[in-house]
Design a protein around this motif. Sequence first.
Motif, short mmCIF file in Angstrom:
data_model
loop_
_atom_site.label_atom_id
_atom_site.label_comp_id
_atom_site.label_asym_id
_atom_site.label_seq_id
_atom_site.Cartn_x
_atom_site.Cartn_y
_atom_site.Cartn_z
N PHE A 115 0.88 -1.08 -0.20
CA PHE A 115 0.08 0.06 0.11
C PHE A 115 0.80 1.12 -0.10
O PHE A 115 0.52 2.22 -0.58
CB PHE A 115 -0.98 0.09 1.07
CG PHE A 115 -1.95 -0.83 0.97
CD1 PHE A 115 -3.11 -0.84 0.35
CD2 PHE A 115 -1.94 -2.14 1.96
CE1 PHE A 115 -3.95 -1.90 0.13
CE2 PHE A 115 -3.04 -3.30 1.69
CZ PHE A 115 -3.85 -3.01 0.92
N THR A 116 1.98 1.24 0.75
CA THR A 116 2.91 2.28 0.79
C THR A 116 3.26 2.53 -0.71
O THR A 116 3.41 3.76 -0.88
CB THR A 116 4.11 1.78 1.38
OG1 THR A 116 3.77 1.48 2.80
CG2 THR A 116 5.05 3.29 1.68
N ARG B 188 0.21 3.90 -2.72
CA ARG B 188 -0.04 5.36 -2.39
C ARG B 188 0.92 6.21 -2.47
O ARG B 188 0.72 7.57 -2.22
CB ARG B 188 -0.68 5.14 -1.13
CG ARG B 188 -1.95 4.68 -0.69
CD ARG B 188 -2.04 4.44 0.85
NE ARG B 188 -2.50 5.37 1.36
CZ ARG B 188 -3.68 5.71 1.82
NH1 ARG B 188 -4.64 4.90 1.23
NH2 ARG B 188 -4.11 6.99 2.46
N LEU C 32 -9.05 0.79 2.10
CA LEU C 32 -7.68 1.25 1.82
C LEU C 32 -7.59 1.08 0.35
O LEU C 32 -7.03 1.84 -0.41
CB LEU C 32 -6.66 0.42 2.60
CG LEU C 32 -5.32 0.81 2.78
CD1 LEU C 32 -5.12 2.45 3.13
CD2 LEU C 32 -4.52 -0.08 3.74
N THR D 232 -9.32 3.64 -1.78
CA THR D 232 -9.03 4.93 -1.71
C THR D 232 -7.51 5.12 -2.23
O THR D 232 -7.29 6.08 -2.97
CB THR D 232 -8.87 5.52 -0.35
OG1 THR D 232 -8.26 4.58 0.53
CG2 THR D 232 -10.23 5.79 0.38
N SER D 233 -6.87 3.94 -2.23
CA SER D 233 -5.42 3.88 -3.14
C SER D 233 -5.76 4.06 -4.25
O SER D 233 -4.90 4.63 -5.16
CB SER D 233 -4.45 2.67 -2.42
OG SER D 233 -4.72 2.91 -1.04
N TYR E 110 -9.41 7.42 -5.72
CA TYR E 110 -9.76 8.43 -4.66
C TYR E 110 -11.27 8.84 -4.86
O TYR E 110 -12.04 8.93 -3.82
CB TYR E 110 -8.63 9.36 -4.68
CG TYR E 110 -8.80 10.18 -3.52
CD1 TYR E 110 -7.97 9.86 -2.42
CD2 TYR E 110 -9.77 11.31 -3.26
CE1 TYR E 110 -8.03 10.78 -1.36
CE2 TYR E 110 -9.79 12.27 -2.36
CZ TYR E 110 -8.80 11.89 -1.25
OH TYR E 110 -8.91 12.64 -0.18
N TYR F 83 -4.20 4.03 8.37
CA TYR F 83 -3.20 3.41 7.51
C TYR F 83 -1.92 4.14 8.10
O TYR F 83 -0.86 3.34 7.92
CB TYR F 83 -3.35 3.55 5.89
CG TYR F 83 -2.03 3.18 5.21
CD1 TYR F 83 -1.68 1.90 5.17
CD2 TYR F 83 -1.23 3.99 4.59
CE1 TYR F 83 -0.75 1.39 4.54
CE2 TYR F 83 -0.12 3.73 4.19
CZ TYR F 83 0.06 2.39 4.11
OH TYR F 83 1.39 1.92 3.38
N THR G 211 -3.48 -6.67 -6.30
CA THR G 211 -2.88 -6.38 -5.26
C THR G 211 -2.81 -7.50 -4.14
O THR G 211 -1.84 -7.68 -3.56
CB THR G 211 -3.97 -5.08 -4.57
OG1 THR G 211 -4.20 -4.38 -5.37
CG2 THR G 211 -3.27 -4.82 -3.20
#
Lengths: 271, 261, 302
Positions: free
Chosen positions: C38-39, C42, C164, C167-168, C171, C188, C226
């Motif tokens: 996710f890092t 995002r 998460l 939104t990643s 948006y 997060y 993912t």
Amino acid sequence: MFETFMINAFETSAIVAIVSGVVGFFTVLRGAAFAAHAIPNGAFAGAAGASLLGISKLVGLGVFALVGAVLIAALGRRSRSDVATALTVALLLGLGDLFLSRSEEYSAQVFALLFGDILGVASYQIVPTALLGLACILVILMLYRPLLLSSVVPDVAEARGISPRWMDLAFLIILALVTTMAVPIVGAFLIFSLLIGPAAAARAFTDRPLPAMVMSSCIALVVVWAAIAVSYTTNLPVGFFVGSFSGLCYGLGRGWAIWGDRLRMSGRPAG
Amino acid sequence: MVLAGRTILDRVSFTVAPGSFTGLIGSNGAGKTTLLKTILGLVKPTSGTVSIGGAAGPRRDPIVGYVPQKIALEPDAPLRARDLIGLGLDGHRYGMTRPSARRRNLIDEILAAVNATRFADRRVGRLSGGEQQRVMIAHALISRPRLLLLDEPLANLDIGSSHEVVELLRRIATDQGIAIVLTAHDMNPLLHAMDRIVYIARGRAVSGTTAEVVRTETLSELYGYHVEVIHAAGRVLVAAGEAGEGKNARTPPAPPDSQVG
Amino acid sequence: MDLSAIIIEPGFFSNQPVQTALVVSAITAVVSAVVGVFTVIRGQSFAGHAFSDIGGAGASGAVLVGAQPLLGFVTLNVAAAGVMEMIGIRRARGRDLATGIVLGVALGFSALFLFLATTYTSTSGATVSILFGSLFTVAPSLIPVVAVLGAFVMALIAILYRPLLLTSIDYELAAVRGVPIRLVGIGYLIALALAVSLSSITIGAILSTALLVGPPATALRLTKRTGTAIAVASAVGVAAAWLGILISYDTASWSADGNGWPVSFCIVAVVFVFYVSASFPSRLGHRVRGHHQEPVKSLEPS
């Protein structure tokens, strides 16, 4: 407060502050905070390597700063820049770890490179600092317009023949120059504070590019000199005051901007 | 000016005259932006050429002005609308900006031409989308290009503002003799302004006047299946009709404005 | 001579520090990979890296007042996450600036705590040992702490997983669907802060960043899904960590004075090699260029 070592400290830190203010303006405009943190941090490994080889620390710093800049640019062509930057800083610090494990270097030297040694600046360091600083300023003045355009609207700049990739590389090399200049004086951690805080604060006070750049240098200068003076009187490390004064300036800038917005809102006729 | 690309787009060929207004119409993903980038010299066509004013190949001097679709300006950046427009004049040159009365006058003139004088001294990132767009048009125009390219300039505007922008562009084309090429997914706001329409679908294009192109026969041929062009209340709708005889079973891509109600 | 004895020097599996290193590195590699995917998506690698330095200041401060370094690390990081989110703006550039400001101040405090530590307690402070770290010096008693904290982070990500992801990746769609974007963002950021605290304090800041960003970036080169990316990243992370430990152990056995290559360096090098080799196939195939400002773009199939 005005012994020779203090004069040296004031002089070199003034050069560092003015240059970092100018470069910081573009750092903040381009959103290059991570690179501004990564290159000095990674270059620190170069200094460790240099002492292992018995060559000048400045050379080690310069070479590793450049390697870092080129690596970020090269990896950034194929992946997102934050990923490229993170991997570069990890790799360079890993090399630093390797170099340190090979040498008998006392850890105080490591601290000096990370946190700087402003009060320990010797007179012979002033000339190289000034020359490197001058080089930074000249490159920035030369690239000012294309760099500004490319930072603000990269795709429009590209349509006019300004390659975003070359501008990216050019800016990273400027960061490498600043790193080489500043790490022996203020250390890898604090050059970062000086690049970000004053420039971020300056944009709250003016909405024109050139005055913002000048103001950013002025704020950096005030921060560093105040930090040295307070450090001298309190006997606490300069780095602490540079870090907190930079943050404070940013806070003041934000406050000023919010206050200004409110004032404008209330001053405007309804509707 | 002749363009013939062959990547996502095949055998696209059209010319635009000075002072004319051309719309590149096609649905999202039809290849409009690619076509613009080809004209700008940022994407190389696999085969074919783009020539501007008789000279082929990419150009360094601003003969072509470009206004991108997404203008993502940072709200806090210390840059006024006036500064950004000034960079349109000399932003590609080395060195610092040299302020002069002539430069200032040029900027003021262009600000007036795009009705942006009111917010000339405001931070450009804080302006509304429509205002930023006018600033970018001024930025592109100030270097007196011969061709102005705009990518979806009407995409995020309400009907009133898009009418204003079209009028502004139409006026610029006529007054300054600049050829204007813009992309759009909806041809309706442009219908009365376009001298020429380039309708893109299925990787090919037809060009001509609106009367020539926006017809049931022409567009059905382009799409490869029957589409109906419906004129209603001064608007044009392109609706998918019955699938033609002996066509492959793939579902036909929807015409660009079929969803317009 | 047996081939495996050449590749794996004798005593590797029976060595107690090596056993601890293998377990701790596996846990941190998996936690880092899960959070790291996710890092990377995002575009928050900077925050991920910054937490290791910010937490360093917290740990130094904690040592100074006689508290657990981990406590100081976690506390300051969670606080920093809050401040970042408070001044942080939605845009990537604003977020990086917010991270930078917080990091700058934290580094100042690092300087202060370090000074106080060397002056009053005559220890070298935690900053430098946290910066480099060494897997071979991790105390076995730390394993349960690492496991519990790791499980907590995983649970947090599991709870946040769907919103998460939404939104990643999109948006605006998330906003329209009524996902509490801010809440998800701060949740997060806290997971990230905890994961980085966990890895920095055990294996060092260098490895923390390398394992957080390297394996996920490698995985996202190989797959765009993912769920798959998380699995691949975990596998890549554990493989890199164990391979690095092995190389470090072997080099120590080969050299005369037992001074092998530091384990942090070895693992970082392996991570880097993995990442670069994963980049090659796509270079030969379709040319996909990552976008600099829009984190979401690189996920889209082109």
